[in-house]
Design a protein around this motif. Structure first.
Motif, PDB file in Angstrom:
ATOM      1  N   LEU A 111      71.276  -8.714  66.762  1.00 38.69           N
ATOM      2  CA  LEU A 111      71.232 -10.178  66.798  1.00 38.69           C
ATOM      3  C   LEU A 111      70.377 -10.568  67.986  1.00 38.69           C
ATOM      4  O   LEU A 111      70.643 -10.156  69.122  1.00 38.69           O
ATOM      5  CB  LEU A 111      72.650 -10.720  66.980  1.00 38.69           C
ATOM      6  N   GLU A 134      70.405  -9.780  71.886  1.00 37.86           N
ATOM      7  CA  GLU A 134      71.596 -10.263  72.576  1.00 37.86           C
ATOM      8  C   GLU A 134      72.852  -9.471  72.215  1.00 37.86           C
ATOM      9  O   GLU A 134      73.744  -9.324  73.022  1.00 37.86           O
ATOM     10  CB  GLU A 134      71.820 -11.746  72.245  1.00 37.86           C
ATOM     11  N   LEU A 135      72.928  -9.026  70.972  1.00 33.17           N
ATOM     12  CA  LEU A 135      74.142  -8.365  70.501  1.00 33.17           C
ATOM     13  C   LEU A 135      73.734  -7.283  69.513  1.00 33.17           C
ATOM     14  O   LEU A 135      73.115  -7.574  68.493  1.00 33.17           O
ATOM     15  CB  LEU A 135      75.029  -9.412  69.822  1.00 33.17           C
ATOM     16  N   ALA A 195      72.704  -8.263  77.589  1.00 37.74           N
ATOM     17  CA  ALA A 195      72.982  -8.042  76.157  1.00 37.74           C
ATOM     18  C   ALA A 195      74.225  -7.164  76.012  1.00 37.74           C
ATOM     19  O   ALA A 195      74.543  -6.365  76.899  1.00 37.74           O
ATOM     20  CB  ALA A 195      71.779  -7.379  75.489  1.00 37.74           C
ATOM     21  N   LEU A 196      74.911  -7.329  74.891  1.00 37.45           N
ATOM     22  CA  LEU A 196      76.146  -6.593  74.638  1.00 37.45           C
ATOM     23  C   LEU A 196      75.962  -5.720  73.402  1.00 37.45           C
ATOM     24  O   LEU A 196      75.258  -6.097  72.469  1.00 37.45           O
ATOM     25  CB  LEU A 196      77.288  -7.586  74.408  1.00 37.45           C
ATOM     26  N   SER A 248      67.905 -13.810  69.943  1.00 31.67           N
ATOM     27  CA  SER A 248      68.038 -15.231  70.261  1.00 31.67           C
ATOM     28  C   SER A 248      67.518 -16.118  69.133  1.00 31.67           C
ATOM     29  O   SER A 248      67.824 -17.306  69.091  1.00 31.67           O
ATOM     30  CB  SER A 248      67.304 -15.542  71.566  1.00 31.67           C
TER      31      SER A 248
END
Lengths: 334, 334, 334, 334
Positions: B244, B146-147, B223-224, B246
């Motif tokens: 990072l 996600e990050l 996602a970033l 989930s």
């Protein structure tokens, strides 16, 4: 340009193969000859590294060779060491000189009559982290050593057959740390106390061995030292040394290979320690060999010598006696 | 037994010498020929590793050679890559294919007509810690990404002369992490935003470069990602990636060489980070080369290819545009 | 001996109860009155801590009270703040002043006509680790700030009902770090870029919110900053700030409660991070309150004021606009 | 709702004041009376916490009091303990019961005739990290304990006057760890060996004390333990316990207060360890008190009792004998 040292390697078992690889990789070494009772193993090693095969006697007496690396089984060390010295060869001798301290002393006296350079295989002296710790001491960053804590914990039990001929945990495992302690502190062990148990492999008690032990030592300076040894941790190879000095502490900690850390609800999971002792210390074999070659080439490089080999064994003998008698024992100063 | 790959090495500058050493050390590689405009440097490398010297043309056309490693200066990569492919050689090409994305695309189209295996020099994909992080993702240990946070911080400013021809921080430094991001997430960057400043070396602003920059990217999946780059830290080389997911996080942290920790009244002093990028990543050159050879020998090993080279450059171009225009920019999908 | 400050506490919800406990424990504070719309809750808190219950109006106008702590729900902050100032009371006001920046500005102008001391609830400024980082900056240990990296990652998703009235991730979660950034660097944010996704709770996209976001900011000095925010990590509460300066870096890292580390074959398991944000930051509420009381007693202690409250909100507004428009946005300087 | 325990506090020196604060803060305790030979000090403490002042005799005999906390100087512990028990009061008695093991045994026999609950001040049993280590053992996560390593290193030398009446390093400092060892392993020490030196303060050798010592112990189960003690580290307070089990290790490590890490060219500087023992362990005083009150209120909470107090002293006596005689000594089982 430096003249290459011409080595013969005696013994091509596990540790002999480690040495073979390092001898071949070192720019100032030529691996000329390989000897082993197992001829086909010697052939394999020799052909891989471009050396030839010879007998031990040939290797020791050949004019094409100036340095002998003894990596045969322990009972033959003393004889090959004496013969190599008599033949005027420089010698890198795997530890111990002999499991019998008396016999070791006799061979050292014998070798003393031939002024050849000899180093004994205390390769852990060349561990980069332990060296940084020693520098912290030498540079006065932590003051005078007062309390030394050493941990030597193997990851997995060796086979029973190995233990039966190893000489016991003091002479086989702890001995490296007796040497490290002398080297780090530049001090001598005066008195030793040891306790041990056969917890991981109770059957070794039948021949008087232990697999878990704690030791304490008093140095000439009054400094105190501790060592614990185990034969299997279940969590990898755990070797650590910390020195508490009068002004601070230096800690050469347990090491893990590089890896990613996992964060989850069950905690923060760092990569495990090195899986076994060999992965932890393997670079020290190269570094020791390199230091020996540099010393042979006239550089002011210190390597562990015959007296170091004897004195570490003398500490081990006192530790064995303490284990057996349940008393503190004096260490003979050789 | 495996047939050895017969390599020619083009270029014997800093990185060419790194490759020369690895080519010589690899058991399944024979370093046959070395080429460089600087003939005496080529002679030195060739004699050290038992190869012969030839011209680039000779190397590319020789029947005694099946693989070309291009480590020449950037402007010649495209031409030598095209010629090598046309000659039916497998190619390991240092990044970038060309500083001009357009020219790089043309040469890739050209090469596509010759079905030869090519890998582009994104060696950081072979970093053991980053690989463990990727395994954490692939094994589902942290869920879906996600990050992603990436840090790329060089220890010391390169000389101004280097920076002037480097293509700028995005194309020269950040590009490795654009590739790592695609490789780790198996996802593509859609939009990018970048901010930069010339803080450490203000004079580079005169040719539009920055030495400190922050970037953010949105991936197809939503996602970033973040990346920051600096040209000098003052505390060593600091490379980190954390993902990072989930269900947790995996962290491939900054790394220090092994050493002792010093405890004193002024705090707890751990060994510093690797002094520079090269000491941190050098083993990845060998690992990349090894993976390439294994893939050439039919193993199912993934290596970064030409499309990876182009796509990372496309992200860099969008980053440059964002820096210049102060807007978010779409990344071209090649 | 210091005269005790006489406090009324408005609001006894979660955060009001935190304040109640701290007010009761502080040696230089007397908690005189408690007010809440929920009368029985107010009764419980008052009796536990030896205070009496009153209405908000009573509290604000009572001569027995000299300081008001506003911990009611957000929409009432502005009104109670204005009334308290008009009544000549010192005020500790929970953030934000008002979710509407315009309304917040109007009330601040209104309060400016009454020279009363006011602090706004940016308690994280009193975090011991972040303070040590600021000291490293102030003492010149890392040179001038160049790159600031902030991470704000909550452990668990709040309920949807909370998110619906929170004002969104920028105004509710990121705002603390906008304030910390200004406080640490003593610099102002000029431009901001933001990207966000609703990955953990996709339904919040329906009201324009995100749960995962990355931001980058350019400061007046040219320094660059990054912030990432998530609403749930799966591995605990992860708050970190690192500042890269021209001569080094200071890192206020993620924190775990004390615990034992487990070594097993599956790795090295450290205790997890703090389970949630409250356990991580709770001591800062006391420290902020203490700093406010010391400043009221004439000590030269800095506390976040109304302008700090407004400026952090102005950054949040620019971040919201960047998220919505996909462009970099200027931050209004108030 | 729980009936509050009514405490009298005997002694308001350093540790008495720590207890006073905790007694006042505990929701289920009422601090009724304070006694001290120094009347003005007792007045100060009593007025700060809303208690009244009385004599020891009054406290022990008052019907308004049901629990006595003995924090007077060591020589009076035994007498006040016996009197409190005879008066039917529950007792929290600071360690040791008496410096003389014989006298301690007699008073314990005496107290045994009055069935009152008594806890002895081994507060370190309530350390959160050590408790997590114990849980790792109890949950079988590391198998059976085989090797326990304990470190107890004070940061700064106490004054000579303190050391002269302390009973020596074994009875004063090491005793906490003799208790922790019994508590963690639920096993008994059979044999002990000790070595010591007066390195930091050589003059204490004149009354037979040491400031640096190493100990090893063999447990009934065959497990082995090590302990080292120093009176000053120069780098803060260093307390650690690790237990190596048959399947892994748990490590309750040295602790630092939270702080920022500084990265510079000279290394990575973590915050130092806790400055002194008190800052490291202070919360355990509250936790021990809380556990005692819960046990008094009928909860199944274990607290250290009189037998624990005696047995730890018996280990200390054997350690002293080992130090004096240079032999391993048996520990008397009480």
């Amino acid at each position: 340009m430096v003249q290459k040292r011409k080595f013969a390697l005696l013994g091509t078992g596990f540790i002999g193969q480690v040495h073979a690889k390092n001898l071949a990789a070192h720019p100032d070494i030529e691996l000329v000859m390989v000897a082993d009772q197992d001829r086909s193993r010697a052939d394999g090693i020799a052909s891989r590294y471009g050396a030839r095969v010879g007998s031990v006697t040939e290797a020791i007496n050949s004019d094409a060779i100036d340095t002998i690396l003894i990596a045969t089984s322990t009972p033959s060390h003393a004889e090959f060491l004496a013969a190599s010295a008599a033949a005027g060869k420089a010698v890198y001798c795997e530890k111990p000189i002999d499991l019998s301290l008396d016999k070791a002393r006799r061979v050292v006296e014998d070798v003393a009559r031939h002024p050849v350079p000899v180093t004994v295989g205390f390769n852990r002296r060349f561990d980069p982290s332990h060296n940084q710790l020693k520098q912290h001491l030498q540079q006065g960053l932590i003051g005078k050593a007062e309390l030394i804590q050493m941990v030597c914990r193997a990851s997995e039990l060796p086979p029973l057959s190995y233990l039966q001929t190893s000489g016991g945990q003091m002479r086989d495992q702890a001995i490296h740390f007796f040497d490290l302690l002398r080297w780090l502190t530049e001090d001598e062990v005066e008195t030793i106390g040891a306790m041990g148990s056969a917890l991981a492999m109770p059957e070794i008690a039948s021949f008087g061995d232990v697999d878990t032990s704690v030791l304490m030592m008093k140095m000439r300076s009054g400094a105190l030292a501790q060592l614990d040894n185990t034969r299997r941790t279940g969590y990898g190879y755990d070797e650590r040394i910390t020195v508490l000095g009068s002004h601070g502490m230096s800690d050469s900690a347990a090491q893990s290979p590089q890896g990613a850390t996992l964060y989850s609800t069950s905690g923060i999971n760092r990569p495990p320690l090195y899986a076994d002792w060999f992965n932890r210390v393997k670079e020290t074999y190269y570094l020791h060999l390199d230091a020996f070659v540099r010393s042979l080439n006239g550089k002011a490089v210190s390597v562990p010598g015959l007296h170091d080999g004897l004195q570490a064994q003398a500490i081990a003998e006192a530790a064995v006696k303490s284990l057996e008698t349940g008393t503190f024992c004096k260490v003979e100063q050789l």
